[in-house]
Design an enzyme around this catalytic site. Structure first.
Site, PDB file in Angstrom:
ATOM      1  N   ASP A 150      75.526  -3.617  30.990  1.00  0.00           N
ATOM      2  CA  ASP A 150      75.190  -2.521  31.893  1.00  0.00           C
ATOM      3  C   ASP A 150      73.679  -2.447  32.089  1.00  0.00           C
ATOM      4  O   ASP A 150      72.913  -2.430  31.131  1.00  0.00           O
ATOM      5  CB  ASP A 150      75.692  -1.190  31.327  1.00  0.00           C
ATOM      6  CG  ASP A 150      75.223  -0.023  32.180  1.00  0.00           C
ATOM      7  OD1 ASP A 150      75.761   0.142  33.293  1.00  0.00           O
ATOM      8  OD2 ASP A 150      74.306   0.706  31.748  1.00  0.00           O
ATOM      9  N   TYR A 209      65.715   0.761  35.090  1.00  0.00           N
ATOM     10  CA  TYR A 209      65.309   0.239  33.788  1.00  0.00           C
ATOM     11  C   TYR A 209      64.148  -0.736  33.944  1.00  0.00           C
ATOM     12  O   TYR A 209      64.311  -1.856  34.445  1.00  0.00           O
ATOM     13  CB  TYR A 209      66.475  -0.464  33.100  1.00  0.00           C
ATOM     14  CG  TYR A 209      67.656   0.429  32.768  1.00  0.00           C
ATOM     15  CD1 TYR A 209      67.560   1.814  32.772  1.00  0.00           C
ATOM     16  CD2 TYR A 209      68.893  -0.128  32.454  1.00  0.00           C
ATOM     17  CE1 TYR A 209      68.644   2.621  32.469  1.00  0.00           C
ATOM     18  CE2 TYR A 209      69.987   0.671  32.145  1.00  0.00           C
ATOM     19  CZ  TYR A 209      69.854   2.043  32.163  1.00  0.00           C
ATOM     20  OH  TYR A 209      70.937   2.829  31.864  1.00  0.00           O
ATOM     21  N   LYS A 254      73.555   0.463  38.827  1.00  0.00           N
ATOM     22  CA  LYS A 254      73.579   1.851  39.262  1.00  0.00           C
ATOM     23  C   LYS A 254      72.932   2.030  40.630  1.00  0.00           C
ATOM     24  O   LYS A 254      72.148   1.192  41.073  1.00  0.00           O
ATOM     25  CB  LYS A 254      72.903   2.723  38.202  1.00  0.00           C
ATOM     26  CG  LYS A 254      73.575   2.542  36.824  1.00  0.00           C
ATOM     27  CD  LYS A 254      72.993   3.422  35.777  1.00  0.00           C
ATOM     28  CE  LYS A 254      73.685   3.177  34.434  1.00  0.00           C
ATOM     29  NZ  LYS A 254      73.267   1.895  33.820  1.00  0.00           N
ATOM     30  N   SER A 276      70.319   8.953  21.335  1.00  0.00           N
ATOM     31  CA  SER A 276      68.907   8.556  21.449  1.00  0.00           C
ATOM     32  C   SER A 276      68.295   8.099  20.136  1.00  0.00           C
ATOM     33  O   SER A 276      67.087   7.882  20.064  1.00  0.00           O
ATOM     34  CB  SER A 276      68.041   9.667  22.057  1.00  0.00           C
ATOM     35  OG  SER A 276      68.475   9.992  23.351  1.00  0.00           O
ATOM     36  N   LEU A 308      71.391   9.407  15.299  1.00  0.00           N
ATOM     37  CA  LEU A 308      72.525   8.945  14.488  1.00  0.00           C
ATOM     38  C   LEU A 308      72.329   7.519  13.961  1.00  0.00           C
ATOM     39  O   LEU A 308      73.232   6.962  13.344  1.00  0.00           O
ATOM     40  CB  LEU A 308      73.821   9.019  15.300  1.00  0.00           C
ATOM     41  CG  LEU A 308      74.314  10.430  15.639  1.00  0.00           C
ATOM     42  CD1 LEU A 308      75.523  10.370  16.560  1.00  0.00           C
ATOM     43  CD2 LEU A 308      74.648  11.205  14.367  1.00  0.00           C
ATOM     44  N   ALA A 309      71.156   6.973  14.200  1.00  0.00           N
ATOM     45  CA  ALA A 309      70.868   5.621  13.698  1.00  0.00           C
ATOM     46  C   ALA A 309      69.572   5.574  12.912  1.00  0.00           C
ATOM     47  O   ALA A 309      68.981   4.515  12.746  1.00  0.00           O
ATOM     48  CB  ALA A 309      70.817   4.628  14.864  1.00  0.00           C
TER      49      ALA A 309
END
Length: 328
Positions: free
Chosen positions: A46, A51, A77, A231, A234-235
């Site tokens: 994706d 980007y 997109k 973002s 959680l890592a």
């Protein structure tokens, strides 16, 4: 129930990092990252014009162009046209080394068609498989939301996407957003094949479960999960929604992490696997800054997790009681 052709791998690759999100990525490293993803069996990629201000599309197309076109799926997109601008500076909008193009919102029929054609040229491919309307919503546009929503609806944006699908130029279309509410609004006015929901159905957040995720399952709208780490919080980072995480979020993540430690489960593994249990979800597309991170993601995504983990999270009030959870 509609069943759009979405032969995506369960684990995909989000390609914002190919555009230098926050940190620069050398061209050779970008190509090596895509090659490593291919070797891991990833066949869904994706990207977006935004980007790196077109850099990601250029690099992804070059990296995949020699591969058999029928063996992978690309989504990109629409909603921003990229206009040449020599005044673009490093670091703009979080892109470390953007190309000299500046985004301009355009959700009209002609804008969608132009964006699609421009993406094909940047990718150097004869087609893309999925088009997502990028970054529309009340939070994104504020007082300009009604203006852009009118472009998409009355101005023919959705009509252009349906035309491209009906003519076979693409296989499906939907929205690629951080706001689940606007997806629900779009489903009221247009039959979406698929949506890319970033950061709003994760181990940390499930507010979208009943109003959106369950509706997608009922109506046959496939969901791709973006931003599974919210973002980065959680890592192992302190980022949430691309900014420093507020104290309440930090505390909730600490509580989730503590339960994961009790079961000897890495927090990122639980984060990657949790959303995949929902019947509407077809793929998860974390990004990666380098090959080591990519391989860690693949390991976390596939390692077995105990069923008791999810029960404990629900018992602690850290997971919606109605949320589907992975099998052991």
């Amino acid at each position: 129930m509609r069943q759009p052709e979405m032969n995506v791998t369960r684990l995909g690759l989000g390609c914002a990092q190919l555009g230098g999100l926050f940190d620069p990525m050398a061209e050779a490293d970008a190509y090596a990252l895509v090659d490593a993803a291919w070797d891991l069996g990833i066949r869904y990629f994706d990207t977006a014009p935004y980007y790196g201000f077109t850099l990601s599309e250029h690099r992804l197309g070059a990296a995949l162009r020699s591969r058999p076109r029928g063996e992978y799926v690309i989504s990109t997109k629409v909603g921003r046209l990229m206009w040449p601008d020599p005044g673009v500076q490093p670091g703009e909008c979080g892109w470390a080394a953007p190309l000299p193009f500046r985004p301009h919102y355009d959700y009209t029929h002609d804008g969608i068609m132009r964006s699609h054609d421009d993406s094909l040229q940047r990718l150097g491919l004869d087609r893309v498989d999925i088009l997502y309307v990028h970054d529309i919503g009340r939070v994104t546009h504020g007082e300009r939301h009604a203006h852009y929503w009118k472009q998409l609806t009355e101005g023919g944006g959705f009509r252009a996407l349906a035309q491209l699908r009906d003519e076979g130029a693409i296989k499906g279309f939907g929205l690629g957003v951080n706001e689940w509410e606007v997806i629900a609004d779009a489903m009221d006015v247009c039959a979406l094949d698929c949506v890319l929901l970033a950061g709003r159905y994760t181990l940390l957040e499930q507010a979208s479960l009943a109003p959106l995720m369950d509706r997608c399952a009922r109506e046959g709208t496939r969901v791709v999960i973006g931003g599974p780490f919210n973002s980065g919080i959680l890592a192992g980072t302190n980022k949430f929604n691309y900014e420093d995480a507020p104290a309440a979020v930090v505390e909730r993540v600490r509580a989730i992490a503590a339960v994961c430690r009790d079961f000897d489960v890495p927090l990122p593994s639980a984060a990657l696997q949790f959303p995949m249990a929902h019947p509407a979800v077809v793929s998860c597309i974390p990004g990666a800054q380098n090959i080591d991170q990519l391989r860690r993601n693949a390991h976390w995504f596939s390692q077995p997790l105990p069923a008791g983990l999810w029960t404990a999270l629900k018992d602690a009030g850290l997971l919606d009681p109605a949320a589907p959870v992975p099998a052991a």
